[in-house]
Design a protein around this motif. Structure first.
Motif, short mmCIF file in Angstrom:
data_model
loop_
_atom_site.label_atom_id
_atom_site.label_comp_id
_atom_site.label_asym_id
_atom_site.label_seq_id
_atom_site.Cartn_x
_atom_site.Cartn_y
_atom_site.Cartn_z
N UNK A 1 18.95 -22.68 45.04
CA UNK A 1 19.51 -23.85 44.03
C UNK A 1 20.07 -24.91 44.98
N UNK A 2 20.84 -24.42 46.01
CA UNK A 2 21.50 -25.49 46.83
C UNK A 2 20.38 -26.26 47.63
N UNK A 3 19.41 -25.82 48.12
CA UNK A 3 18.33 -26.24 49.06
C UNK A 3 17.60 -27.34 48.06
N UNK A 4 17.51 -26.80 46.83
CA UNK A 4 16.53 -27.73 45.89
C UNK A 4 17.53 -29.04 45.67
N UNK A 5 18.78 -28.76 45.43
CA UNK A 5 19.70 -29.91 45.15
C UNK A 5 20.10 -30.89 46.24
N UNK A 6 20.30 -30.41 47.46
CA UNK A 6 20.44 -31.23 48.55
C UNK A 6 19.05 -31.81 48.91
N UNK B 1 30.61 -26.44 43.30
CA UNK B 1 30.10 -25.11 42.69
C UNK B 1 31.46 -24.26 42.09
N UNK B 2 31.32 -24.16 40.82
CA UNK B 2 32.51 -23.58 40.01
C UNK B 2 32.50 -22.06 40.50
N UNK B 3 33.64 -21.51 40.68
CA UNK B 3 33.71 -19.82 40.63
C UNK B 3 33.52 -19.38 39.36
N UNK B 4 32.97 -18.00 39.27
CA UNK B 4 32.78 -17.32 38.18
C UNK B 4 34.20 -17.03 37.57
N UNK B 5 34.52 -17.39 36.31
CA UNK B 5 35.63 -16.95 35.60
C UNK B 5 36.24 -15.21 35.70
N UNK B 6 37.19 -15.05 35.61
CA UNK B 6 37.64 -13.54 35.83
C UNK B 6 37.36 -12.67 34.64
N UNK B 7 36.10 -11.89 34.59
CA UNK B 7 35.80 -11.44 33.59
C UNK B 7 36.32 -10.01 33.19
N UNK B 8 37.46 -9.77 34.03
CA UNK B 8 38.27 -8.66 33.39
C UNK B 8 39.08 -9.16 32.34
N UNK B 9 38.98 -10.35 32.00
CA UNK B 9 39.51 -10.70 30.56
C UNK B 9 38.80 -10.97 29.53
N UNK C 1 30.61 -14.08 47.99
CA UNK C 1 29.26 -14.65 48.63
C UNK C 1 29.06 -16.05 48.14
N UNK C 2 29.44 -16.44 47.24
CA UNK C 2 29.44 -18.09 46.85
C UNK C 2 30.15 -18.92 48.18
N UNK C 3 31.43 -18.54 48.32
CA UNK C 3 32.16 -19.21 49.25
C UNK C 3 31.48 -19.21 50.73
N UNK C 4 30.88 -18.09 51.11
CA UNK C 4 29.94 -17.83 52.34
C UNK C 4 28.99 -18.64 52.35
N UNK C 5 28.21 -18.81 51.24
CA UNK C 5 27.22 -19.67 51.28
C UNK C 5 27.34 -21.20 51.44
N UNK C 6 28.28 -21.55 50.61
CA UNK C 6 28.51 -22.95 50.33
C UNK C 6 29.17 -23.50 51.84
N UNK C 7 29.76 -22.71 52.46
CA UNK C 7 30.28 -22.92 53.72
C UNK C 7 29.13 -23.65 54.83
N UNK C 8 27.95 -23.31 54.34
CA UNK C 8 26.78 -23.77 55.35
C UNK C 8 26.39 -25.13 54.99
N UNK C 9 26.96 -25.67 53.86
CA UNK C 9 26.29 -26.82 53.32
C UNK C 9 27.62 -27.89 53.41
N UNK D 1 27.82 -31.10 52.29
CA UNK D 1 28.29 -31.73 51.11
C UNK D 1 28.35 -30.95 49.78
N UNK D 2 28.89 -29.69 50.01
CA UNK D 2 28.94 -28.85 48.91
C UNK D 2 30.29 -28.13 49.02
N UNK D 3 31.19 -27.85 47.88
CA UNK D 3 32.47 -27.22 48.17
C UNK D 3 32.61 -26.44 46.83
N UNK D 4 33.27 -25.53 46.75
CA UNK D 4 33.54 -24.49 45.65
C UNK D 4 35.01 -24.76 44.90
N UNK D 5 35.02 -24.73 43.67
CA UNK D 5 36.03 -24.93 42.83
C UNK D 5 36.65 -23.70 42.27
#
Length: 246
Positions: free
Chosen positions: A147-152, A163-171, A193-201, A203-207
């Motif tokens: 996805x990030x390859x296509x976007x960039x 990239x928004x983090x997944x909400x806490x589904x324990x709720x 895993x998202x944070x690890x992948x995003x660190x390689x791009x 212009x991409x950051x995690x929220x």
């Protein structure tokens, strides 16, 4: 004699665990047959000079579930807060991943190229369905990179991608307690895993998910006021990051 290979047994247990969670997920989905989704125009504008163009790419359950108009959706709340912070206008649009699975995000990008081409900011919000259907961490990693390859590749060089983090589904209140706990742990794994992948791009950051919403039970039912309040808080939190642009 039965096979007592530890690796073989671990694989059997893993498959059984995933199968059990999948069965519960699809059973519980019957309760959401009456969910509300808006059917009006999925684009909008906040008046103001020199408008930013923001595209929201993601699963409908995170962006628009539970409200009757897109004006009450998460993207609309985010856009209004973005304009308040920047003093500029905001033109927003939604590119929904119809299957709600990240694997189909690249196809969705291709189908919304006219919006993507002119974007200043792209917000990706997905992962709830992948978590509940037990997408493996390795598979999530692969689909996120794709996805990030296509976007960039398809966006302007100076575009910012959030990239928004997944909400806490324990709720997630419609799941049993064991399933909630398992989904919560799996969501945390995918977020890592998202944070690890995003660190390689560059212009991409995690929220992160807004902390104000992490302690209350959430039931995916058609209660418009509840969803509106959630989107209001979440949209304001996202705008803290979109408004750092430019």
């Amino acid at each position: 004699m039965p096979d007592r290979n530890p690796l073989h047994l671990r694989r059997l247990l893993t498959h059984a665990w995933r199968y059990t969670r999948l069965i519960e997920f699809f059973f519980r989905r019957k309760d959401t047959a009456g969910d509300i989704y808006p059917n009006d125009d999925s684009t909008g504008a906040v008046p103001g000079p020199d408008p930013d163009r923001v595209v929201f790419l993601g699963e409908p359950g995170e962006l628009t579930l539970g409200v009757r108009t897109h004006d009450l959706s998460l993207p609309a709340f985010c856009a209004r807060n973005h304009s308040q912070r920047t003093g500029r206008g905001t033109i927003w649009s939604i590119a929904p991943i119809r299957t709600a699975l990240l694997r189909d995000a690249p196809k969705t990008i291709g189908g919304n190229q006219s919006f993507i081409d002119r974007a200043d900011i792209v917000v990706l919000l997905a992962g709830i369905t992948d978590t509940l259907t037990v997408t493996t961490a390795a598979t999530w990693d692969k689909h996120l990179r794709a996805t990030l390859d296509v976007l960039t590749e398809k966006t302007p060089a100076d575009v910012r991608i959030l990239v928004g983090e997944i909400p806490p589904l324990n709720n997630a209140g419609t799941l049993s307690k064991p399933a909630r706990m398992a989904a919560g742990l799996h969501g945390k794994t995918l977020n890592s895993r998202t944070r690890t992948v995003v660190a390689e791009y560059p212009h991409v950051s995690v929220v992160t998910f807004p902390p104000e919403l992490t302690h209350s039970m959430w039931r995916p039912e058609s209660e418009e006021r509840r969803y509106t309040n959630t989107y209001k808080i979440w949209g304001k939190h996202l705008a803290d990051h979109t408004s750092t642009h430019g």
